[in-house]
Design a protein around this motif. Structure first.
Motif, PDB file in Angstrom:
ATOM      1  N   ARG A  41      -1.177 -12.044  -4.933  1.00  9.41           N
ATOM      2  CA  ARG A  41      -2.574 -11.627  -5.062  1.00  9.41           C
ATOM      3  C   ARG A  41      -3.056 -10.537  -3.941  1.00  9.41           C
ATOM      4  O   ARG A  41      -3.784  -9.638  -4.246  1.00  9.41           O
ATOM      5  CB  ARG A  41      -3.378 -12.880  -5.059  1.00  9.41           C
ATOM      6  CG  ARG A  41      -5.135 -12.410  -5.322  1.00  9.41           C
ATOM      7  CD  ARG A  41      -5.753 -14.013  -5.100  1.00  9.41           C
ATOM      8  NE  ARG A  41      -7.382 -13.636  -4.922  1.00  9.41           N
ATOM      9  CZ  ARG A  41      -8.460 -14.373  -4.876  1.00  9.41           C
ATOM     10  NH1 ARG A  41      -8.061 -15.730  -4.640  1.00  9.41           N
ATOM     11  NH2 ARG A  41      -9.539 -14.287  -4.762  1.00  9.41           N
ATOM     12  N   LEU A  42      -2.626 -10.990  -2.620  1.00  8.63           N
ATOM     13  CA  LEU A  42      -3.075 -10.134  -1.678  1.00  8.63           C
ATOM     14  C   LEU A  42      -2.445  -8.882  -1.744  1.00  8.63           C
ATOM     15  O   LEU A  42      -3.143  -7.577  -1.497  1.00  8.63           O
ATOM     16  CB  LEU A  42      -2.485 -10.874  -0.413  1.00  8.63           C
ATOM     17  CG  LEU A  42      -2.687  -9.850   1.104  1.00  8.63           C
ATOM     18  CD1 LEU A  42      -4.242  -9.563   1.260  1.00  8.63           C
ATOM     19  CD2 LEU A  42      -2.120 -10.614   2.033  1.00  8.63           C
ATOM     20  N   CYS A  43      -1.308  -8.572  -2.083  1.00  9.95           N
ATOM     21  CA  CYS A  43      -0.491  -7.203  -2.453  1.00  9.95           C
ATOM     22  C   CYS A  43      -1.384  -6.558  -3.513  1.00  9.95           C
ATOM     23  O   CYS A  43      -1.463  -5.150  -3.467  1.00  9.95           O
ATOM     24  CB  CYS A  43       0.902  -7.756  -2.544  1.00  9.95           C
ATOM     25  SG  CYS A  43       1.727  -8.317  -1.390  1.00  9.95           S
ATOM     26  N   ARG A  44      -1.641  -7.164  -4.517  1.00 13.40           N
ATOM     27  CA  ARG A  44      -2.431  -6.347  -5.703  1.00 13.40           C
ATOM     28  C   ARG A  44      -3.667  -5.867  -5.087  1.00 13.40           C
ATOM     29  O   ARG A  44      -3.962  -5.052  -5.457  1.00 13.40           O
ATOM     30  CB  ARG A  44      -2.512  -7.378  -7.002  1.00 13.40           C
ATOM     31  CG  ARG A  44      -1.256  -7.745  -7.687  1.00 13.40           C
ATOM     32  CD  ARG A  44      -1.575  -8.400  -9.023  1.00 13.40           C
ATOM     33  NE  ARG A  44      -2.365  -9.500  -8.736  1.00 13.40           N
ATOM     34  CZ  ARG A  44      -1.962 -10.654  -8.792  1.00 13.40           C
ATOM     35  NH1 ARG A  44      -0.701 -10.930  -8.749  1.00 13.40           N
ATOM     36  NH2 ARG A  44      -2.597 -11.937  -8.520  1.00 13.40           N
ATOM     37  N   MET A  45      -4.484  -6.867  -4.429  1.00 14.00           N
ATOM     38  CA  MET A  45      -5.883  -6.261  -3.970  1.00 14.00           C
ATOM     39  C   MET A  45      -5.694  -5.288  -3.091  1.00 14.00           C
ATOM     40  O   MET A  45      -6.297  -4.223  -3.334  1.00 14.00           O
ATOM     41  CB  MET A  45      -6.427  -7.414  -3.006  1.00 14.00           C
ATOM     42  CG  MET A  45      -6.847  -8.741  -3.748  1.00 14.00           C
ATOM     43  SD  MET A  45      -7.486 -10.090  -2.748  1.00 14.00           S
ATOM     44  CE  MET A  45      -8.927  -9.397  -1.979  1.00 14.00           C
ATOM     45  N   THR A  46      -4.579  -5.097  -2.418  1.00 19.46           N
ATOM     46  CA  THR A  46      -4.401  -3.983  -1.278  1.00 19.46           C
ATOM     47  C   THR A  46      -4.223  -2.731  -2.060  1.00 19.46           C
ATOM     48  O   THR A  46      -4.686  -1.714  -1.738  1.00 19.46           O
ATOM     49  CB  THR A  46      -3.534  -4.444   0.025  1.00 19.46           C
ATOM     50  OG1 THR A  46      -3.990  -5.618   0.424  1.00 19.46           O
ATOM     51  CG2 THR A  46      -3.492  -3.259   0.850  1.00 19.46           C
ATOM     52  N   ALA A  47      -3.148  -2.958  -2.972  1.00 14.79           N
ATOM     53  CA  ALA A  47      -2.594  -1.830  -3.759  1.00 14.79           C
ATOM     54  C   ALA A  47      -3.835  -1.142  -4.549  1.00 14.79           C
ATOM     55  O   ALA A  47      -4.145   0.073  -4.617  1.00 14.79           O
ATOM     56  CB  ALA A  47      -1.411  -2.088  -4.668  1.00 14.79           C
ATOM     57  N   GLU A  48      -4.633  -2.074  -5.092  1.00 14.94           N
ATOM     58  CA  GLU A  48      -5.743  -1.433  -5.821  1.00 14.94           C
ATOM     59  C   GLU A  48      -6.791  -0.816  -4.993  1.00 14.94           C
ATOM     60  O   GLU A  48      -7.236   0.370  -5.371  1.00 14.94           O
ATOM     61  CB  GLU A  48      -6.197  -2.465  -6.636  1.00 14.94           C
ATOM     62  CG  GLU A  48      -7.632  -2.250  -7.401  1.00 14.94           C
ATOM     63  CD  GLU A  48      -8.215  -3.261  -8.208  1.00 14.94           C
ATOM     64  OE1 GLU A  48      -9.507  -3.283  -8.792  1.00 14.94           O
ATOM     65  OE2 GLU A  48      -7.498  -4.536  -8.534  1.00 14.94           O
ATOM     66  N   MET A  49      -7.051  -1.291  -3.774  1.00 18.26           N
ATOM     67  CA  MET A  49      -7.878  -0.877  -2.676  1.00 18.26           C
ATOM     68  C   MET A  49      -7.416   0.608  -2.208  1.00 18.26           C
ATOM     69  O   MET A  49      -8.297   1.659  -2.236  1.00 18.26           O
ATOM     70  CB  MET A  49      -8.085  -1.783  -1.853  1.00 18.26           C
ATOM     71  CG  MET A  49      -9.265  -1.187  -0.607  1.00 18.26           C
ATOM     72  SD  MET A  49      -9.150  -2.508   0.713  1.00 18.26           S
ATOM     73  CE  MET A  49      -7.681  -2.345   1.492  1.00 18.26           C
ATOM     74  N   LEU A  50      -6.388   0.854  -1.999  1.00 13.13           N
ATOM     75  CA  LEU A  50      -5.461   1.762  -1.690  1.00 13.13           C
ATOM     76  C   LEU A  50      -5.401   2.940  -2.740  1.00 13.13           C
ATOM     77  O   LEU A  50      -4.855   3.930  -2.156  1.00 13.13           O
ATOM     78  CB  LEU A  50      -4.520   1.609  -0.668  1.00 13.13           C
ATOM     79  CG  LEU A  50      -5.008   0.839   0.389  1.00 13.13           C
ATOM     80  CD1 LEU A  50      -3.567   0.342   1.363  1.00 13.13           C
ATOM     81  CD2 LEU A  50      -5.868   1.451   1.471  1.00 13.13           C
ATOM     82  N   VAL A  56       3.252  -4.597  -0.184  1.00 17.74           N
ATOM     83  CA  VAL A  56       4.220  -5.684   0.396  1.00 17.74           C
ATOM     84  C   VAL A  56       3.822  -6.406   1.498  1.00 17.74           C
ATOM     85  O   VAL A  56       3.233  -5.500   2.340  1.00 17.74           O
ATOM     86  CB  VAL A  56       5.699  -5.124   0.644  1.00 17.74           C
ATOM     87  CG1 VAL A  56       5.501  -4.067   1.542  1.00 17.74           C
ATOM     88  CG2 VAL A  56       6.653  -6.342   1.117  1.00 17.74           C
ATOM     89  N   TYR A  57       3.813  -7.657   1.511  1.00 14.89           N
ATOM     90  CA  TYR A  57       3.011  -8.214   2.894  1.00 14.89           C
ATOM     91  C   TYR A  57       4.148  -8.309   3.982  1.00 14.89           C
ATOM     92  O   TYR A  57       5.206  -8.578   3.441  1.00 14.89           O
ATOM     93  CB  TYR A  57       2.641  -9.548   2.357  1.00 14.89           C
ATOM     94  CG  TYR A  57       1.939 -10.647   3.538  1.00 14.89           C
ATOM     95  CD1 TYR A  57       0.864  -9.989   3.979  1.00 14.89           C
ATOM     96  CD2 TYR A  57       2.405 -11.769   3.375  1.00 14.89           C
ATOM     97  CE1 TYR A  57       0.499 -10.629   4.986  1.00 14.89           C
ATOM     98  CE2 TYR A  57       1.722 -12.523   4.355  1.00 14.89           C
ATOM     99  CZ  TYR A  57       0.781 -12.132   5.338  1.00 14.89           C
ATOM    100  OH  TYR A  57       0.035 -12.676   6.081  1.00 14.89           O
ATOM    101  N   LEU A  58       3.560  -8.029   4.989  1.00 18.45           N
ATOM    102  CA  LEU A  58       4.569  -7.950   6.296  1.00 18.45           C
ATOM    103  C   LEU A  58       4.060  -8.857   7.422  1.00 18.45           C
ATOM    104  O   LEU A  58       2.970  -8.823   7.415  1.00 18.45           O
ATOM    105  CB  LEU A  58       4.712  -6.589   6.763  1.00 18.45           C
ATOM    106  CG  LEU A  58       5.582  -5.612   5.574  1.00 18.45           C
ATOM    107  CD1 LEU A  58       5.435  -4.110   6.043  1.00 18.45           C
ATOM    108  CD2 LEU A  58       7.040  -5.937   5.295  1.00 18.45           C
TER     109      LEU A  58
END
Length: 345
Positions: A41-50, A56-58
């Protein structure tokens, strides 16, 4: 010595009680297998935002930089960045160790260089020289004092990169500070970069992590490097949930930190022996000079009063963040004034 007002860095922010509760209740799975719902979910949120295909979470921003460089370069290639950039000063020469690439440092103003400087720095094809492959931009600039890269400047540099078939990378450790202050949608920045990441553990207040975004092909390659560098995790949803909470609750409030930084800058500018132009303080970093070689003395005297600042490249740095209230800033203002009078009698 009790630290009452910690201006050392925004990396010292601590999860709020609401964030802790949200993390404790997070859904989890095996992150390495792509089965952790909170990480996904966090990765989807970030990809959409950007405005990117995937993310990918690191564990860290350093890993985000180094994975990006590893994907974009081969051994012996060269990366253009400002001479104050984080990979030069604070990544333990990871670029040399991991990618075997070199750096072409540019002397920008406040960490911000020009398209003309980039044109002049790009190597022509010559077997005697490294070959330019990447242009890296740090948003906001750290040793540059939290300056914001203007969108128009980024566009100009991206046009040069396109003409010369170079990759664009954004070290977005404090990119959301820039987006909030400049009122720019993060995707507007993202459109110009082949790789871009955000830090969750600075002003956003999450305890761990960064999220790296790019095309589906880039992220596929990035996942291999994540595995090689030991970045794969198991039930990481607990910490990823802190990032979700931060993106949902702690972005807009970054502007408060910027107002607090400007308060500090205006106070510092008025003191004998301290030097800063308040107009250069655009976000949450206040980088100032201390006369007569007394930077260490000034920092030590502030610490006696419970105020901690960091010491960078012969200057002092104060960084505002969500753990500091207006009352905390007023306390710092009062004692900066008092300490300046004591040190510069």
């Amino acid at each position: 010595m009790e630290i009452k007002v910690d201006l050392f860095s925004d990396t010292g922010t601590r999860p709020s009680q609401d964030m802790r509760r949200f993390m404790a209740e997070a859904e989890v799975g095996d992150e390495q297998l792509g089965e952790d719902p909170s990480v996904n979910r966090l990765c989807r949120m970030t990809a959409e935002m950007l405005g990117k295909d995937d993310a990918v979470y690191l564990p860290s921003g350093l890993m985000a930089n180094q994975i990006s460089f590893a994907v974009h370069t081969s051994q012996g290639d060269e990366i253009i960045m400002d001479q104050t950039a984080h990979p030069i000063h604070y990544e333990s020469a990871a670029l040399a160790v991991i990618s075997g690439a070199s750096i072409k440092p540019l002397a920008g103003e406040g960490g911000i260089f020009t398209a003309q400087q980039v044109k002049e720095a790009i190597r022509e094809k010559d077997y005697h020289s490294p070959q330019t492959k990447v242009i890296s931009i740090e948003q906001t600039t750290n040793l540059g004092g939290g300056r914001i890269w203007p969108l128009a400047r980024i566009k100009e540099i991206a046009e040069v990169a396109g003409e010369r078939n170079l990759k664009m990378h954004m070290d977005g450790a404090r990119m959301l500070n820039a987006a909030v202050e400049a009122e720019v949608d993060p995707a507007e920045y993202g459109q110009y970069f082949d790789s871009i990441w955000i830090d969750l553990s600075k002003g956003l207040g999450a305890p761990v992590g960064s999220v790296l975004a790019g095309s589906a092909e880039f992220i596929e390659q990035a996942r291999y490097w994540k595995q090689r560098l030991g970045g794969a995790m198991r039930q990481a949803g607990i910490i990823a949930a802190g990032g979700i909470f931060a993106l949902e609750h702690n972005v807009a409030r970054l502007k408060e930190d910027h107002k607090h930084a400007k308060m500090l800058a205006e106070t510092i500018a008025d003191q004998k022996g301290l030097d800063i132009d308040p107009k250069t303080v655009e976000t949450n970093i206040v980088l100032f000079s201390v006369a007569e070689g007394k930077a260490d003395l000034f920092a030590d005297e502030l610490l006696k009063k419970g105020i901690r600042v960091s010491r960078l490249e012969g200057k002092l740095r104060a960084v505002t963040h969500l753990d500091l209230s207006l009352e905390d800033i007023r306390y710092a203002v009062k004692h900066i004034e008092k300490t300046a009078r004591e040190v510069f009698v």
